[in-house]
Scaffold this motif. Structure first.
Motif, short mmCIF file in Angstrom:
data_model
loop_
_atom_site.label_atom_id
_atom_site.label_comp_id
_atom_site.label_asym_id
_atom_site.label_seq_id
_atom_site.Cartn_x
_atom_site.Cartn_y
_atom_site.Cartn_z
N CYS A 136 -3.35 26.74 15.58
CA CYS A 136 -2.80 26.96 14.41
C CYS A 136 -1.86 25.82 14.09
CB CYS A 136 -2.25 28.29 14.43
SG CYS A 136 -1.00 28.61 12.92
N HIS A 137 -1.90 25.51 12.95
CA HIS A 137 -1.07 24.50 12.22
C HIS A 137 -0.21 25.08 11.14
CE1 HIS A 137 -4.14 20.99 13.51
NE2 HIS A 137 -3.38 21.39 14.47
N LEU A 138 1.14 24.72 11.07
CA LEU A 138 1.75 25.38 10.11
C LEU A 138 2.78 24.29 9.50
CD1 LEU A 138 3.95 27.99 12.19
CD2 LEU A 138 1.85 28.55 10.85
N VAL A 139 2.26 24.05 8.20
CA VAL A 139 2.82 23.06 7.33
C VAL A 139 3.52 23.42 6.10
CG1 VAL A 139 2.01 20.95 5.97
CG2 VAL A 139 0.36 22.17 8.03
N TYR A 140 4.80 22.83 5.84
CA TYR A 140 5.52 22.94 4.84
C TYR A 140 5.84 21.83 4.06
CZ TYR A 140 9.34 21.48 8.18
OH TYR A 140 9.99 20.76 9.02
N GLY A 141 6.51 22.19 2.79
CA GLY A 141 6.76 20.97 1.82
C GLY A 141 5.54 20.26 1.31
N CYS A 199 -1.20 27.54 7.88
CA CYS A 199 -0.59 28.20 6.79
C CYS A 199 0.22 26.94 6.23
CB CYS A 199 0.50 29.05 7.26
SG CYS A 199 1.36 30.00 6.14
N ALA A 200 -0.02 26.69 4.98
CA ALA A 200 0.59 25.72 4.20
C ALA A 200 1.29 26.10 3.02
CB ALA A 200 -0.53 24.54 3.73
N VAL A 201 2.60 25.63 3.06
CA VAL A 201 3.42 26.42 2.00
C VAL A 201 4.21 25.23 1.37
CG1 VAL A 201 3.67 28.43 3.40
CG2 VAL A 201 5.30 26.65 3.72
N PRO A 202 4.63 25.68 -0.05
CA PRO A 202 5.20 24.73 -0.76
C PRO A 202 7.04 24.43 -0.32
CG PRO A 202 5.36 26.56 -1.98
CD PRO A 202 4.50 26.93 -0.70
N PRO A 224 11.89 26.92 4.95
CA PRO A 224 10.46 26.58 4.29
C PRO A 224 9.66 27.83 4.23
CG PRO A 224 10.68 25.66 6.31
CD PRO A 224 11.98 26.16 6.31
N TRP A 225 9.90 28.79 5.26
CA TRP A 225 9.14 30.04 5.33
C TRP A 225 9.36 31.26 4.55
CZ3 TRP A 225 4.73 27.88 6.83
CH2 TRP A 225 5.00 26.99 7.92
N GLY A 226 10.13 31.00 3.49
CA GLY A 226 10.19 32.06 2.53
C GLY A 226 9.27 32.02 1.49
N THR A 227 8.31 31.22 1.50
CA THR A 227 7.26 31.04 0.53
C THR A 227 5.79 31.45 0.99
OG1 THR A 227 7.13 28.70 0.95
CG2 THR A 227 8.60 29.33 -0.84
N GLU A 285 3.93 22.12 13.56
CA GLU A 285 4.86 22.86 12.53
C GLU A 285 5.70 21.83 12.19
OE1 GLU A 285 8.09 25.93 11.65
OE2 GLU A 285 7.38 25.90 13.81
N GLY A 286 5.52 21.47 10.84
CA GLY A 286 6.43 20.46 10.28
C GLY A 286 6.00 20.14 8.81
N PRO A 287 6.63 18.99 8.26
CA PRO A 287 6.44 18.74 6.76
C PRO A 287 5.10 18.12 6.64
CG PRO A 287 7.91 17.26 7.50
CD PRO A 287 7.74 18.11 8.71
N TRP A 288 4.78 18.07 5.32
CA TRP A 288 3.64 17.76 4.83
C TRP A 288 3.25 16.05 5.06
CZ3 TRP A 288 -1.18 18.17 3.70
CH2 TRP A 288 -2.02 17.25 2.90
#
Length: 231
Positions: free
Chosen positions: A181-186, A210-213, A219-222, A156-159
């Motif tokens: 599972c990988h959780l990616v933001y930014g 899950c890859a979010v902007p 970050p997990w509001g998108t 879990e971390g930034p792009w």
């Protein structure tokens, strides 16, 4: 271990949408319409179940259940520092108020010394009805944790950090990709980066992602790009 219907195609999406349904109704509607892409959805009314049942969260949880999506109740474990009884109370409230059928244990320790503590939490979560149990370590933990949960979040971390992440440890090859599972933001805008994030997850043996902007402190509001693109 929990098995999900084989007709669902990989990569599956675990979506932590930490937004109130009254504030982002269109996002929750899109989630419900995208049931076939979803591994599960994390329900997190207030860094946990909150102080009382929220009818709007109860309504979206019921609709997700109706379309066959597992709903996971969020509980913070504070890397093993949070008392066992408090975590279990959160899971029981999620079950009683939102009929959750799984648990998402956040800030899970990766340390082998805490395996007994998490083992007890898992037993309690199963006793509370958790059919799908996710441990969010955010890094690759000691391999013993794979015996406890259905799914381990191993990134879990930034792009930027994800794009340049080190190779996965060899022990992960002993388990199916659907266990990671990988959780990616930014993640930058545009289909190219979103597709690359999906490809990297597959290459690194993560069948759920899950890859979010979103970025910053929340970050997990998108929604993930895969669902935004689906319209």
């Amino acid at each position: 271990m929990t098995h999900h219907p084989s007709e669902k195609k990989d990569p599956m999406l675990l979506v932590p949408l930490y937004e109130h349904p009254a504030d982002r109704p269109e996002a929750w509607e899109r989630l419900i319409r995208s049931a076939g892409r979803l591994h599960s959805v994390v329900l997190n009314p207030d860094s946990g179940p909150g102080a009382a049942r929220d009818e709007r969260f109860a309504a979206v949880a019921e609709r997700l259940h109706e379309v066959g999506v597992p709903v996971l109740g969020y509980a913070d474990t504070d890397y093993g520092r949070r008392p066992h009884a408090e975590v279990v109370q959160d899971l029981l409230r999620h079950r009683d108020w939102y009929a959750t059928d799984g648990a998402f244990l956040d800030q899970a320790s990766a340390d082998p010394e805490l395996l007994p503590h998490y083992g007890r939490l898992v037993v309690a979560a199963r006793a509370a009805g958790a059919q799908t149990l996710v441990l969010n370590h955010g890094v690759h933990p000691h391999p013993g944790y794979a015996e406890l949960a259905d799914l381990l979040v191993t990134f879990e971390g930034p792009w930027d950090a994800y794009r340049d992440a080190a190779a996965v440890p060899p022990w992960t090859a002993d388990h199916p990709a659907q266990r990671f599972c990988h959780l990616v933001y930014g993640v930058p805008p545009g289909a190219l980066a979103a597709r690359l994030a999906e490809e990297l997850a597959a290459e690194r043996g993560a069948g759920v992602h899950c890859a979010v902007p979103g970025s910053g402190a929340h970050p997990w509001g998108t929604l993930p790009y895969a669902l935004e693109a689906a319209g």
